[in-house]
Design a protein around this motif. Structure first.
Motif, mmCIF file in Angstrom:
data_model
loop_
_atom_site.group_PDB
_atom_site.id
_atom_site.type_symbol
_atom_site.label_atom_id
_atom_site.label_comp_id
_atom_site.label_asym_id
_atom_site.label_seq_id
_atom_site.Cartn_x
_atom_site.Cartn_y
_atom_site.Cartn_z
ATOM 1 N N THR A 61 9.441 -4.077 20.315
ATOM 2 C CA THR A 61 8.020 -3.263 19.523
ATOM 3 C C THR A 61 7.873 -3.115 18.058
ATOM 4 N N GLY A 62 9.584 -2.500 17.688
ATOM 5 C CA GLY A 62 9.765 -2.133 16.345
ATOM 6 C C GLY A 62 9.845 -3.218 15.280
ATOM 7 N N THR A 63 10.791 -4.152 15.818
ATOM 8 C CA THR A 63 10.248 -5.634 14.951
ATOM 9 C C THR A 63 8.584 -5.950 14.407
ATOM 10 N N PHE A 64 7.481 -5.620 15.766
ATOM 11 C CA PHE A 64 6.239 -5.799 15.528
ATOM 12 C C PHE A 64 5.646 -5.169 14.101
ATOM 13 N N VAL A 65 5.970 -3.517 14.703
ATOM 14 C CA VAL A 65 5.849 -3.191 13.620
ATOM 15 C C VAL A 65 6.845 -2.970 12.008
ATOM 16 N N ALA A 66 7.273 -3.663 11.695
ATOM 17 C CA ALA A 66 8.033 -3.908 10.197
ATOM 18 C C ALA A 66 7.617 -5.042 10.142
ATOM 19 N N ALA A 67 7.122 -6.310 10.648
ATOM 20 C CA ALA A 67 7.051 -7.040 10.216
ATOM 21 C C ALA A 67 5.378 -6.897 9.295
ATOM 22 N N VAL A 68 4.813 -5.570 10.181
ATOM 23 C CA VAL A 68 2.991 -5.031 9.841
ATOM 24 C C VAL A 68 2.984 -4.557 8.649
ATOM 25 N N VAL A 69 4.644 -3.812 8.685
ATOM 26 C CA VAL A 69 4.600 -2.710 7.568
ATOM 27 C C VAL A 69 4.765 -3.149 6.369
ATOM 28 N N LEU A 70 5.832 -3.964 6.280
ATOM 29 C CA LEU A 70 6.222 -5.125 4.888
ATOM 30 C C LEU A 70 4.876 -6.073 4.621
ATOM 31 N N GLY A 71 4.496 -5.786 5.522
ATOM 32 C CA GLY A 71 3.600 -7.392 6.011
ATOM 33 C C GLY A 71 1.913 -6.259 4.756
ATOM 34 N N LEU A 72 1.927 -5.329 5.198
ATOM 35 C CA LEU A 72 0.740 -4.432 4.394
ATOM 36 C C LEU A 72 1.362 -3.863 2.920
ATOM 37 N N LEU A 73 2.350 -3.795 2.698
ATOM 38 C CA LEU A 73 3.141 -3.748 1.830
ATOM 39 C C LEU A 73 3.084 -3.774 1.002
ATOM 40 N N ASP A 74 3.393 -5.424 1.371
ATOM 41 C CA ASP A 74 3.339 -6.739 0.037
ATOM 42 C C ASP A 74 2.088 -6.719 -0.275
ATOM 43 N N MET A 75 1.126 -6.423 0.660
ATOM 44 C CA MET A 75 -0.109 -7.248 0.126
ATOM 45 C C MET A 75 -0.789 -5.881 -0.999
ATOM 46 N N ILE A 76 -0.055 -4.778 -0.472
ATOM 47 C CA ILE A 76 -1.140 -3.663 -1.104
ATOM 48 C C ILE A 76 -0.387 -3.695 -2.639
ATOM 49 N N LEU A 77 1.655 -3.879 -2.714
ATOM 50 C CA LEU A 77 1.981 -3.533 -3.745
ATOM 51 C C LEU A 77 1.365 -5.170 -4.483
ATOM 52 N N GLN A 78 1.143 -6.448 -4.638
ATOM 53 C CA GLN A 78 0.404 -7.082 -4.953
ATOM 54 C C GLN A 78 -0.729 -6.212 -6.382
ATOM 55 N N ASN A 79 -0.558 -5.448 -6.520
ATOM 56 C CA ASN A 79 -1.700 -4.999 -7.487
ATOM 57 C C ASN A 79 -1.177 -4.226 -8.975
ATOM 58 N N PHE A 80 0.360 -4.258 -7.795
ATOM 59 C CA PHE A 80 1.312 -3.523 -9.417
ATOM 60 C C PHE A 80 1.923 -4.393 -10.154
ATOM 61 N N GLY A 81 2.118 -5.948 -9.857
ATOM 62 C CA GLY A 81 2.612 -6.541 -10.895
ATOM 63 C C GLY A 81 3.643 -6.341 -10.656
ATOM 64 N N THR A 82 4.511 -6.737 -11.844
ATOM 65 C CA THR A 82 6.152 -6.707 -11.636
ATOM 66 C C THR A 82 6.281 -5.443 -11.504
ATOM 67 N N LEU A 83 5.737 -4.680 -11.209
ATOM 68 C CA LEU A 83 6.686 -3.482 -10.703
ATOM 69 C C LEU A 83 6.436 -3.552 -8.737
ATOM 70 N N ARG A 84 6.421 -4.566 -8.816
ATOM 71 C CA ARG A 84 6.194 -4.810 -7.031
ATOM 72 C C ARG A 84 7.237 -4.482 -6.441
ATOM 73 N N MET A 85 8.744 -5.046 -6.885
ATOM 74 C CA MET A 85 9.854 -6.091 -6.349
ATOM 75 C C MET A 85 10.274 -3.996 -6.192
ATOM 76 N N VAL A 86 10.245 -3.975 -7.850
ATOM 77 C CA VAL A 86 11.597 -2.960 -7.150
ATOM 78 C C VAL A 86 10.450 -1.805 -6.660
#
Lengths: 318, 258
Positions: free
Chosen positions: A254-279
């Motif tokens: 269950t945790g794997t599911f949650v983490a994959a979704v959370v990280l996926g969404l995080l990655d999507m939202i952070l697309q707008n932050f450009g270079t700051l994204r990986m930080v």
């Protein structure tokens, strides 16, 4: 007996409902192309990470070579679907990739799984690197340039279906007698062996099943992104999958599911932050690890059965 | 023919001979104790008998339904499946699993199930699962632990952890049970309980028990026969009464001029 059927039907209903909801959202125009891409990548990550969680979280063998097995699945499936660009080719590619990857895991697993902890991690990393270098030098894999124009066969319903299938296989495996034997190896090898558990056998089986799952994830990746090159399957890819497992909780599907979704969404939202994204992404990881070192869910699992028994218990009290 | 026959068992660790030429036998449904001063090689002997470490020389053979089986070249899990179960001096439970799972794992080897039926959850899977669960609970009841099925093993009090280790060993349906210092760290009351329990196990399950113990009250109370080990060699064998009078044993324990 009937109760078990009920719980299984509830799970089936949840899976179908999930499918319908996504379809409706897409039809209503709420979900665009970008969101769909995120969804597919999350699905692929779930498949990759549940396989790795089986190896790390349940059999207790620390593997850093997941990307290598993913690469095998990706290349085998890409080659087959390029030759047969239809659903049958995809099916063949998935099966062939999983089998091939499983065989490689069996061959490298028998000698390397004698190692423990850090040593095993380095050995599996080496295996993944060997696989990558072989792909880099073979003619059939087109060397460092990789394969392109792979037919786009991993549409989101295909990915969704495979997420369901691999999860069912892995969860049912974990919660069976075989799964208990695998977990006893993680807990205490000497004790497990003196209880009649063949520890080498179960370690290798968990490793092979995990590798086959990685191959399915890799195959979907190849047929969704449509181009693959050996550099896609380096150590960083293994670590990305590892992050999902650790973040969700080692030993919790269950945790794997949650983490994959959370990280996926995080990655999507952070697309707008450009270079700051990986930080920001790294910062989020550090914060989660500081405040939840055992991962988001620890070893907690969602269980319909428990949900129901708790409900009936509270009813009884009232 | 004895149930377990041990001939000239020897183990060298480099230049050190930990166990040297031990010849012993265990009969059916017998309660035997193995005693000796610290460092005498008792646990090494246990490890040799259960296959955890291979012997340098000598043989261990078990009388089974399929005839005589030589155990020394076998892996620990094969020895366990042949019918030798053990507990550990420093408890080795599956700490992060429930009490019930600890017992169920020990039963796995006797309840094989096909990969397919457990993945597809065929009716046979559920049926077997219910059977195993009932069997495990039955076993835990004897040890008064049926209320703790879902507790994690690590959260049990010390005495219960020791008891769970015995339950787990019994769940493998052994012919011979090896107990490595079962009373270590127990108070006199718990030791008395354990004494009763060991007798009960021997009678109810009709198995042979070999135990290592330092607590002489326990040993003299339950053992029918005693082996004494010193510096890796057997120095005496006999009934508790004989052992208490044996001069070499007294010297080994109390020291003195030879």
């Amino acid at each position: 007996m009937k109760k078990n059927l009920k719980y299984n039907l509830i799970w089936l209903a949840i899976m179908i409902a999930g499918y319908i909801i996504i379809n409706v959202l897409e039809f209503a125009g709420i979900m665009g192309q970008f969101a769909e891409t995120t969804l597919v990548l999350i699905g692929i990550n779930i498949i990759l990470a549940t396989g790795l969680n089986l190896i790390i979280g349940f059999s207790g063998q620390f593997s850093l070579g997941h990307a290598g097995f993913m690469a095998i699945g990706a290349y085998v499936c890409a080659l087959i679907t390029t030759a047969i660009p239809n659903a049958l080719g995809m099916l063949l590619g998935l099966i062939a990739g999983a089998v091939f990857s499983g065989v490689v895991a069996l061959v490298v697993g028998i000698p390397t799984l004698r190692l423990n902890g850090d040593y095993l991690a380095i050995a599996t990393m080496g295996v993944a690197e060997i696989i990558r270098i072989i792909l880099n030098n073979l003619k059939i894999t087109n060397g460092p340039a990789g394969l392109y124009n792979i037919p786009m066969l991993a549409t989101w319903p295909v990915v969704y279906l495979l997420v369901c299938i691999t999860t069912i296989i892995i969860v049912n495996f974990i919660h069976s007698r075989d799964g208990r034997a695998v977990m006893s190896v993680r807990e205490d090898e000497i004790a497990a062996e003196s209880m009649g558990v063949n520890i080498t056998k179960w370690k290798v089986i968990a490793f092979v099943v995990g590798a086959a799952t990685a191959a399915i994830g890799g195959a979907l990746h190849a047929n969704y992104i449509q181009t693959i090159a050996p550099t896609d399957f380096g150590i960083m890819e293994s670590i990305n999958i590892l992050i999902i497992v650790v973040l969700g909780g080692i030993g919790s599907i269950t945790g794997t599911f949650v983490a994959a979704v959370v990280l996926g969404l995080l990655d999507m939202i952070l697309q707008n932050f450009g270079t700051l994204r990986m930080v920001l992404y790294s910062l989020a990881l550090i914060l989660i690890m500081v405040f939840k070192p055992s991962g988001l869910l620890g070893t907690w699992e969602l269980s319909i059965r428990r949900l129901f028994t708790r409900k009936s218990k509270t009813k009884g009290d009232a | 023919m004895s149930l377990l026959d041990v001939k000239d068992l020897t183990k060298n660790f480099g230049g050190l001979t930990a166990v040297s030429g031990v010849t012993m036998h265990l009969e059916d449904n017998e309660l035997v104790a193995l005693i000796g001063p610290n460092g005498a090689g008792k646990t090494t002997l246990f490890n040799l008998l259960t296959g955890v470490i291979p012997p340098s020389e000598g043989t261990v053979s078990l009388q089974t339904d399929q005839g005589l089986q030589v155990l020394n070249k076998k892996k620990p899990y094969q020895v366990a499946q042949a019918g030798l179960a053990r507990t550990f001096q420093n408890i080795r439970l599956f700490k992060d699993l429930s009490v019930l799972d600890n017992v169920l794992i020990a039963m796995t080897a006797k309840h094989k199930e096909s990969f397919v039926s457990s993945i597809l959850r065929l009716p046979s899977y559920y049926k077997k699962e219910v059977e195993m669960r009932e069997e495990a609970i039955e076993l835990l009841k004897i040890f008064d632990m049926q209320d703790k099925l879902d507790n994690l093993a690590r959260n049990l009090p010390y005495g219960e952890q020791r008891r769970l280790e015995i339950v787990r060993a019994l769940a493998t349906k052994p012919k011979i049970l090896f107990l490595d210092e079962p009373a270590a760290g127990m108070n006199p009351e718990e030791t008395a309980d354990l004494t009763r329990l060991i007798r009960q196990i021997q009678n109810e399950f009709h198995i042979t028990v070999l135990l290592i113990e330092h607590d002489m009250s326990l040993v003299m109370n339950v053992a029918e026969r005693i082996y004494v080990l010193e510096y890796g060699q057997l120095i005496a064998e006999g009934t508790p009464a004989e052992i208490q009078k044996n001069e070499r044993v007294i010297k080994a324990y109390l020291g003195g001029e030879s």
